[in-house]
Design an enzyme around this catalytic site. Structure first.
Site, PDB file in Angstrom:
ATOM      1  N   LYS A  23       0.843  -1.191   0.000  1.00 52.96           N
ATOM      2  CA  LYS A  23       0.000   0.000   0.000  1.00 52.96           C
ATOM      3  C   LYS A  23       0.880   1.245   0.000  1.00 52.96           C
ATOM      4  O   LYS A  23       1.894   1.294   0.703  1.00 52.96           O
ATOM      5  CB  LYS A  23      -0.896  -0.032   1.249  1.00 52.96           C
ATOM      6  CG  LYS A  23      -1.984   1.028   1.277  1.00 52.96           C
ATOM      7  CD  LYS A  23      -2.911   0.798   2.464  1.00 52.96           C
ATOM      8  CE  LYS A  23      -4.026   1.822   2.520  1.00 52.96           C
ATOM      9  NZ  LYS A  23      -4.947   1.605   3.670  1.00 52.96           N
ATOM     10  N   SER A  29      -9.786   1.273   2.650  1.00 53.85           N
ATOM     11  CA  SER A  29      -8.984   2.099   1.776  1.00 53.85           C
ATOM     12  C   SER A  29      -7.870   1.317   1.055  1.00 53.85           C
ATOM     13  O   SER A  29      -7.340   1.819   0.070  1.00 53.85           O
ATOM     14  CB  SER A  29      -8.353   3.227   2.590  1.00 53.85           C
ATOM     15  OG  SER A  29      -7.430   2.713   3.530  1.00 53.85           O
ATOM     16  N   SER A  80      -9.734  -1.114   6.788  1.00 50.94           N
ATOM     17  CA  SER A  80      -9.141  -0.892   5.458  1.00 50.94           C
ATOM     18  C   SER A  80      -8.422  -2.094   4.852  1.00 50.94           C
ATOM     19  O   SER A  80      -8.127  -2.086   3.669  1.00 50.94           O
ATOM     20  CB  SER A  80      -8.181   0.296   5.504  1.00 50.94           C
ATOM     21  OG  SER A  80      -8.921   1.487   5.562  1.00 50.94           O
TER      22      SER A  80
END
Lengths: 490, 98
Positions: free
Chosen positions: A79, A154, A178
């Protein structure tokens, strides 16, 4: 055999027995990224050169038989909020679009030391603020199961890159679901570890007291392998636990017969999609057949989890994001700036997206004179109650089972104009973060051809039980083995 | 129903050092009212005698010796700075004349 569809365990066996090389595996992954990712758009940056270099080093390690770990030579994505030296780290924000960190996060170092191969950085909601990846300042990521739908957020890019076989594992980050929510939307396995189990050093903070880095993988076994490699005490993060990291795979095959599975009635209320509800009932039946004792428990403050989570997030984020001021790094806008404040105002106006602006302002509101007691302090008090809920429930059972989301993946654009509706999709995943407990998301079936996710919630530092119970489920189900048609080439 | 007017929006925007247009202030004002309204749900919870959470895991102070150790060199450190001069980060006036 499609190399990119392999689990870590399978790939590692082939590497160690020299049936394939890491360079081959890495090239197959990079080729697939360059062929398929134009549809999915899960990567913000692809690190071809670095990946091939790391793959070559991994092959040398394997040839010499020195220092070979289960992750040596395995391609992974990360990420884009986790710092990588000399590799752009953007948080999918314009304010960091050209930011190249001068240092590695502890997790980045640990994975490099283990010999894993970084193939790229994945898209996310800007600074982790969102539940659909649509708040990325760059582009939308598409759900590999239906390109008209969101991957969740996310860590949407991480989940999509895993689901579309664009890496063999991915590193996400979970502030309030997330990792778990997109894992559920994309049919992958992922864990939010106990707060403090994995170092946050080099993670660009969203909510310092919630943020947890966690792996996303094809199955629970792989997830255990990766967590073991990245967990542990770090002197650069004083909130990490001193206690040694256990071997998460050692007891993963132990039978779960006689263990207690808690079902919280507050998680099964109106508003849940019928296909999600029936998938949960079926998972409970599966555990019953495996010999678990099913117990009804209560988490009475569940409905307050969402306001507590968001209020504290807004407050902490408004303070964490103060560092982006256009003077030391990142975007800087200084058109005729008359003083330094003017640089702050202009840079932040141009550099942050709407959701980030909304949350910072609401945070300042919740912290400001006259509202502090009513919002921030009140939320911290209810947080204590949320934490007690989990302690009480988990005192009478080993693990809790809940869905990761009331619905399957929604359509792109469906909730972008209604921030509150978007927040509500996090209702089942947010409460664990203010409480700090770990939770493992697992594929649990399909509803109208879209994946359904469930999560197992455990006691502080008891990830081993989560993996054991998750692994037992994956021995008798095959949901986690199903791949989107995008990957059907086997 | 809470209402958060544009004046309040502009005030909090200034607190977080965020430039904001009139039009943006109006959009945010509508959205904030419904979000804050939702948060008011917390008023239902009896929190008398409840201690607010302050830590999440290890409530221990972590101390170490204050030792001099090598740090990032200045040139490397300044690589990301938009404007530098003689090894410093350069910004316009910090304290105005007003």
């Amino acid at each position: 055999m499609e190399l990119t569809n392999l689990t870590i365990q399978e790939a590692s066996e082939l590497l160690k027995s020299k049936k394939i090389s890491s360079v081959e595996l890495t090239k197959a992954t990079l080729d697939r990224i360059h062929n398929v990712d134009s549809k999915v758009k899960s990567y913000v940056t692809v690190t071809d050169e670095l990946a091939l270099q790391q793959a070559k080093q991994a092959d040398e390690r394997i040839a010499k038989g020195e220092n070979v770990t289960p992750l040596t030579g395995i391609p992974f994505s990360m990420k884009d909020c986790i710092s990588t030296r000399n590799v752009r780290t953007t948080c999918s924000s314009k304010i960091l679009e050209n930011y190249v960190p001068q240092y590695n996060a502890t997790v980045t170092n640990k994975l490099a030391d283990a010999g894993a191969v970084l193939v790229g950085k994945t898209n996310m909601d800007e600074f982790g603020m969102g539940s659909s990846c649509e708040n990325s300042a760059f582009f939308n990521t598409h759900n590999p199961w239906d390109l008209n739908r969101v991957p969740g957020g996310s860590s949407g890019g991480a989940a999509a890159s895993m689901s579309a076989s664009l890496c063999n594992f991915s590193i996400g980050e979970d502030t309030g679901g997330s990792v778990r929510m997109p894992a559920g939307f994309c049919n992958v396995t992922g864990i939010k570890p106990t707060y403090g189990r994995v170092s946050r050093y080099g993670l660009i903070s969203l909510v310092s007291s919630f943020d947890c880095i966690g792996p996303m993988t094809r199955d629970a076994y792989d997830c255990a392998t990766v967590l073991e490699a990245i967990a542990g005490h770090d002197e650069k993060d004083s909130t990490t636990y001193q206690s040694a990291v256990p071997s998460y795979t050692q007891n993963i095959n132990k039978p779960i017969k006689g263990m207690k599975l808690g079902i919280s009635k507050e998680y099964f209320v109106a508003g849940m999609e019928a296909g999600v509800e029936s998938a949960m009932q079926e998972a409970i039946r599966t555990y019953e057949k495996l010999g678990m004792e099913i117990k009804e428990v209560s988490l009475p403050h569940t409905k307050y989890g969402l306001p507590v989570y968001y209020l504290l997030l807004f407050a902490e984020a408004s303070s964490n994001l103060a560092r982006f001021d256009g003077t030391r790094f990142g975007l800087s806008v200084s058109d005729n700036a008359k003083d330094v404040i003017d640089i702050y105002l202009q840079t932040r106006h141009a550099g942050f997206g709407d959701e980030v602006k909304r949350r910072m302002m609401l945070g300042a509101y919740a912290l400001s004179a006259g509202y502090y007691d009513a919002y921030y302090l009140k939320a911290q008090k209810v947080r204590t109650l949320l934490r007690r809920d989990f302690e009480t429930a988990l005192a009478s059972c080993d693990i809790l089972l809940a869905p990761t989301c009331p619905t399957t993946a929604f359509k792109l654009g469906e909730k972008t104009n209604d921030p509150l509706a978007m927040y509500l999709s996090d209702i089942y995943v947010v409460a664990t973060n203010p409480a700090g407990v770990p939770a493992l998301a697992l594929p649990a079936g399909f509803s109208k051809d879209m994946p359904v996710g469930m999560q197992l919630i455990g006691k502080h530092l008891d990830e081993a039980t989560l993996f054991q119970v998750g692994h037992a489920y994956q021995q008798v189900t095959d949901w986690h083995k199903r791949l989107p048609s995008l990957c059907h080439r086997r | 129903m809470s209402t958060i007017d544009t004046k309040t929006v502009k005030h909090v925007a200034n607190l977080v050092r965020l430039g904001i247009s009139e039009e943006e202030a109006q959009t945010f004002s509508g959205q904030f009212s419904s979000i804050i309204d939702y948060f008011n749900m917390l008023n239902e919870v009896d929190t008398e005698n409840v201690i607010p959470a302050s830590d999440i895991a290890n409530a221990e102070n972590v101390l170490r010796e204050d030792e001099v150790k090598p740090s990032m060199n200045r040139e490397e450190f300044l690589k990301n700075a938009p404007q530098t001069e003689r090894g410093y980060i350069k910004v316009p006036t910090v304290l105005g004349e007003e």
